[in-house]
Design an enzyme around this catalytic site. Structure first.
Site, PDB file in Angstrom:
ATOM      1  CB  THR A 184      -0.830  -0.037   1.302  1.00 35.44           C
ATOM      2  OG1 THR A 184      -1.748  -1.101   1.199  1.00 35.44           O
ATOM      3  CG2 THR A 184      -1.548   1.239   1.609  1.00 35.44           C
TER       4      THR A 184
ATOM      5  NE  ARG B 113      -9.372  -7.041   2.713  1.00 38.57           N
ATOM      6  CZ  ARG B 113      -8.315  -6.246   2.850  1.00 38.57           C
ATOM      7  NH1 ARG B 113      -8.021  -5.367   1.925  1.00 38.57           N
ATOM      8  NH2 ARG B 113      -7.560  -6.298   3.924  1.00 38.57           N
ATOM      9  CB  VAL B 114     -13.654  -2.481   1.790  1.00 40.41           C
ATOM     10  CG1 VAL B 114     -13.053  -1.132   2.149  1.00 40.41           C
ATOM     11  CG2 VAL B 114     -14.452  -2.378   0.492  1.00 40.41           C
ATOM     12  N   GLY B 115     -10.483  -3.124   2.825  1.00 37.21           N
ATOM     13  CA  GLY B 115      -9.576  -3.173   3.972  1.00 37.21           C
ATOM     14  C   GLY B 115      -9.643  -1.902   4.799  1.00 37.21           C
ATOM     15  CG  ASP B 116      -6.022  -0.804   6.625  1.00 37.10           C
ATOM     16  OD1 ASP B 116      -5.896  -1.756   5.830  1.00 37.10           O
ATOM     17  OD2 ASP B 116      -5.152   0.078   6.776  1.00 37.10           O
TER      18      ASP B 116
ATOM     19  CB  THR C 199       0.937   0.141   5.084  1.00 36.37           C
ATOM     20  OG1 THR C 199       1.142  -1.052   4.321  1.00 36.37           O
ATOM     21  CG2 THR C 199       2.221   0.475   5.810  1.00 36.37           C
ATOM     22  N   GLY C 200      -0.427  -2.485   6.144  1.00 33.41           N
ATOM     23  CA  GLY C 200      -0.315  -3.784   6.801  1.00 33.41           C
ATOM     24  C   GLY C 200      -1.616  -4.556   6.708  1.00 33.41           C
TER      25      GLY C 200
ATOM     26  N   GLY D  59      -5.000  -5.334   6.956  1.00 29.11           N
ATOM     27  CA  GLY D  59      -6.172  -4.473   7.131  1.00 29.11           C
ATOM     28  C   GLY D  59      -7.169  -4.960   8.163  1.00 29.11           C
TER      29      GLY D  59
END
Ligand code: ASP
Length: 298
Positions: free
Chosen positions: A169, A197-200, A220-221, A223
């Site tokens: 990211t 899928r939606v991450g952080d 980052t990382g 999520g």
């Protein structure tokens, strides 16, 4: 007049030795572009948008072109931008036809009443305001098709992606000569993710947070872990409690590990212009310019 500062990251993950140089080159290139905006009197918002857009266009990173593919072999992108003077935010999630989701996120912030547009709705909005749609295949790199095939054959699983971590990211935080802070983050998410899928990243307080009263953060990382800790806001809360940027960054990353065994990284700029960088992955590419001097690390 405030001294401008900009910090960027190119993702916290297990960056292999042969990708170290392109990552360093990529973050240095992006930070210089953001810095040029700041020294020419541009806003922190313009600087973080320009830096993130540069990394979206660089196929080294998991953002824009070259991102990981989802389980059906498509790139689906998430991005967010936030203004520390007003707390205005714009974000998009799960968009497929947009080359630079960070540009669209900024338009969501400036031209709509909303904070987050997803999928088809985000595409419709992009079309309406004249942002060019690209064929989703234009965003797919052969490198990622090979990774996707390995994923499909079961040779790669979610554990391989997150342990020690996912890949690249991109994000940026900055303060301009008027003392305004801004933050932006953009991602292709994680390899083989479920469709939708939606991450952080595009969630305010998770992937990004900024408030002129405290500072700016981009995460980052992993999520799914970052969301549960509300990582970017956690960093801001620590600054509000008296930590400087580096202390807040370290404490928040310790919390992700101690509470959830999560892998993550953050870049931080506090209200006094101090920089914080912390990650618990083997590597995180980052660069900053302060007092006109560039520094990069991995
Ligand atoms: N945080 C991103 C996500 O989970 C991935 C990353 O930072 O590499 O979507």
């Amino acid at each position: 007049m405030q001294k401008p500062v900009i910090v960027v990251h190119g993702g916290a993950w297990n960056i292999p030795d042969d990708l170290v140089d392109p990552h360093i080159e990529g973050v240095r290139n992006a930070v210089k572009i953001g810095w040029d905006v700041l020294v020419n009197g541009g806003s922190a918002l313009d600087a973080v948008e320009a830096a993130v857009k540069t990394m979206e266009d660089d196929p080294t990173f998991d953002a824009g072109k070259g991102s990981f593919l989802n389980e059906e072999g498509f790139v689906e992108l998430d991005a967010i931008i936030m203004d520390g003077s007003t707390l205005d935010v714009g974000a998009v999630a799960a968009v497929r036809n947009i080359k630079n989701p960070i540009v669209l996120a900024r338009k969501v912030m400036e031209l709509t009443e909303h904070v987050l547009l997803v999928g088809e709705g985000a595409n419709k909005f992009a079309k309406k305001i004249g942002i060019k749609m690209v064929d989703p295949r234009e965003l797919v790199l052969e490198r990622e098709v090979e990774r996707w095939k390995a994923f499909k054959k079961g040779k790669l699983n979610v554990k391989d992606i997150f342990e020690p971590a996912s890949k690249g990211t991109v994000g940026a935080v900055a303060v301009d000569i008027n003392g305004n802070f801004a933050a932006a983050t953009s991602t292709g998410g994680v390899a083989g993710k479920m469709v939708g899928r939606v991450g952080d990243t595009p969630l305010v307080g998770c992937g990004t947070y900024v408030d002129n009263n405290y500072g700016a953060v981009s995460s980052t990382g992993h999520g799914e872990k970052i969301m549960k800790i509300v990582l970017a806001k956690e960093v801001i809360n620590l600054i509000a409690q008296g930590c400087n940027a580096q202390e807040a960054a370290e404490k928040a990353i310790e919390l992700v590990w101690n509470r959830l065994r999560g892998r993550a990284g953050v870049i931080v700029l506090d209200k006094n212009g101090n920089i914080g960088v912390s990650y618990n992955t083997p590597r995180m590419a980052y660069a900053y310019i302060k007092d006109g001097k560039i520094f990069s690390g991995i």
